[in-house]
Write an enzyme that holds these catalytic residues in place. Sequence first.
Site, PDB file in Angstrom:
ATOM      1  N   GLU A  13      24.352 -29.504  -2.077  1.00 50.27           N
ATOM      2  CA  GLU A  13      23.239 -29.053  -1.232  1.00 50.27           C
ATOM      3  C   GLU A  13      23.039 -30.068  -0.116  1.00 50.27           C
ATOM      4  OE1 GLU A  13      19.627 -27.580  -3.054  1.00 50.27           O
ATOM      5  OE2 GLU A  13      18.573 -27.682  -1.121  1.00 50.27           O
ATOM      6  N   GLU A  33      20.509 -35.932   1.373  1.00 52.84           N
ATOM      7  CA  GLU A  33      19.293 -35.871   2.195  1.00 52.84           C
ATOM      8  C   GLU A  33      19.061 -37.223   2.852  1.00 52.84           C
ATOM      9  OE1 GLU A  33      16.694 -35.132   4.394  1.00 52.84           O
ATOM     10  OE2 GLU A  33      16.784 -33.339   3.169  1.00 52.84           O
ATOM     11  N   ASP A  67      23.318 -39.393   5.718  1.00 49.22           N
ATOM     12  CA  ASP A  67      23.850 -38.284   6.505  1.00 49.22           C
ATOM     13  C   ASP A  67      25.135 -37.748   5.858  1.00 49.22           C
ATOM     14  OD1 ASP A  67      25.173 -36.782   8.535  1.00 49.22           O
ATOM     15  OD2 ASP A  67      24.026 -37.861  10.055  1.00 49.22           O
ATOM     16  N   ASP A 112      17.457 -27.826  10.252  1.00 48.78           N
ATOM     17  CA  ASP A 112      16.622 -27.960  11.456  1.00 48.78           C
ATOM     18  C   ASP A 112      17.181 -27.046  12.546  1.00 48.78           C
ATOM     19  OD1 ASP A 112      14.958 -30.200  10.459  1.00 48.78           O
ATOM     20  OD2 ASP A 112      16.881 -31.230  10.406  1.00 48.78           O
ATOM     21  N   LYS A 164      15.821 -25.339  21.177  1.00 49.57           N
ATOM     22  CA  LYS A 164      16.027 -25.445  22.634  1.00 49.57           C
ATOM     23  C   LYS A 164      17.521 -25.518  22.943  1.00 49.57           C
ATOM     24  CE  LYS A 164      11.734 -27.726  23.698  1.00 49.57           C
ATOM     25  NZ  LYS A 164      11.103 -29.026  23.801  1.00 49.57           N
ATOM     26  N   ASP A 218      14.906 -19.318   8.872  1.00 48.27           N
ATOM     27  CA  ASP A 218      13.791 -18.437   9.209  1.00 48.27           C
ATOM     28  C   ASP A 218      13.656 -18.350  10.717  1.00 48.27           C
ATOM     29  OD1 ASP A 218      13.041 -21.298   9.001  1.00 48.27           O
ATOM     30  OD2 ASP A 218      11.191 -20.568   9.920  1.00 48.27           O
ATOM     31  N   THR A 244      12.073 -22.890  -1.364  1.00 48.38           N
ATOM     32  CA  THR A 244      11.952 -24.271  -0.885  1.00 48.38           C
ATOM     33  C   THR A 244      10.645 -24.438  -0.115  1.00 48.38           C
ATOM     34  OG1 THR A 244      12.913 -23.989   1.314  1.00 48.38           O
ATOM     35  CG2 THR A 244      14.469 -24.272  -0.512  1.00 48.38           C
ATOM     36  N   TYR A 298      10.233 -25.424   2.992  1.00 51.16           N
ATOM     37  CA  TYR A 298      10.313 -24.827   4.335  1.00 51.16           C
ATOM     38  C   TYR A 298      10.220 -23.316   4.283  1.00 51.16           C
ATOM     39  CZ  TYR A 298      10.766 -28.841   7.240  1.00 51.16           C
ATOM     40  OH  TYR A 298      10.465 -29.988   7.926  1.00 51.16           O
TER      41      TYR A 298
END
Length: 250
Positions: free
Chosen positions: A66, A91, A133, A155, A159, A191, A229, A231
């Site tokens: 994950e 993470e 990372d 994330d 933009k 989402d 989750t 988020y």
Amino acid sequence: MENDLEKTAFADSDKPKFFGRRKGRTIHKTKQSLIERFLPEITIKADENLKTDELFSFKPQKIMLEIGFGNGEHLAGQAKNNPDCGFIGVEVFQNGVANLLNLITGIKEGINLPEKFILEEGRVDNIRVFPDDVRLLFKYIPDGFFDKIFLLFPDPWPKKKHASRRFINKGNLQELARILKKGGILRVATDHKVYKDWALRQLSADNNFVWTAKCSDDWRKAPADHIETKYQRKAIAEGRKPVFFDFMRV
Ligand SMILES: C[S@@+](CC[C@H](N)C(=O)[O-])C[C@H]1O[C@@H](n2cnc3c(N)ncnc32)[C@H](O)[C@@H]1O
């Protein structure tokens, strides 16, 4: 312009640039102690190739990854539901890593840490963590290592000028295809309207993957094995509809 957008964020350098947050609010005493004393016991070091028999004390039926597990509810839940599988969670955000440690030990804030750590009752020791990372780990992961990869609510960097920061890009997809077994699944959830289109476009253009959806319910509804989750809850509360894309490695 398109080529420019599809560049990875670190194409020319070994050290990937990370644009998110590494630390949030002050991490309280118990979580800090979990980071100092328990995390090293389950941490993967990015210094040599991963070997299944050295990672876990049992032979996992399947190995799952994950990426960006956030607060860790999904990772902890999957690991609990699948005790015969091995899980690697990655993470960067320290507060999220600390929360995962809370979840898997059952040690809540304010509780004195025991001399020796025990996992939450009934839990199998089947989670390993890389608290950094994931791109730093890629080169130590052998080809076809994972049966399934979860990338849940990455994330969105909506933009256009930040498009090169999006985790789904040609370079990362190439790595994910390499470390995923043939027939293995890459699950992407999002989402965000911009990211939905972006992810579908990038994945559909990649010959290493085929979309498994046969009807709209297959991507509009959460898969049966999914665990909600943080988020996702936030998105739903704010009126956004998450989607789930399962792509198979061909
Ligand atoms: C929007 S959050 C979603 C967290 C979680 N998956 C959820 O659904 O609640 C995205 C997470 O991915 C992590 N992340 C982003 N890029 C990453 C990378 N290259 N390696 C590891 N984690 C990463 C971030 O730190 C952040 O916690």
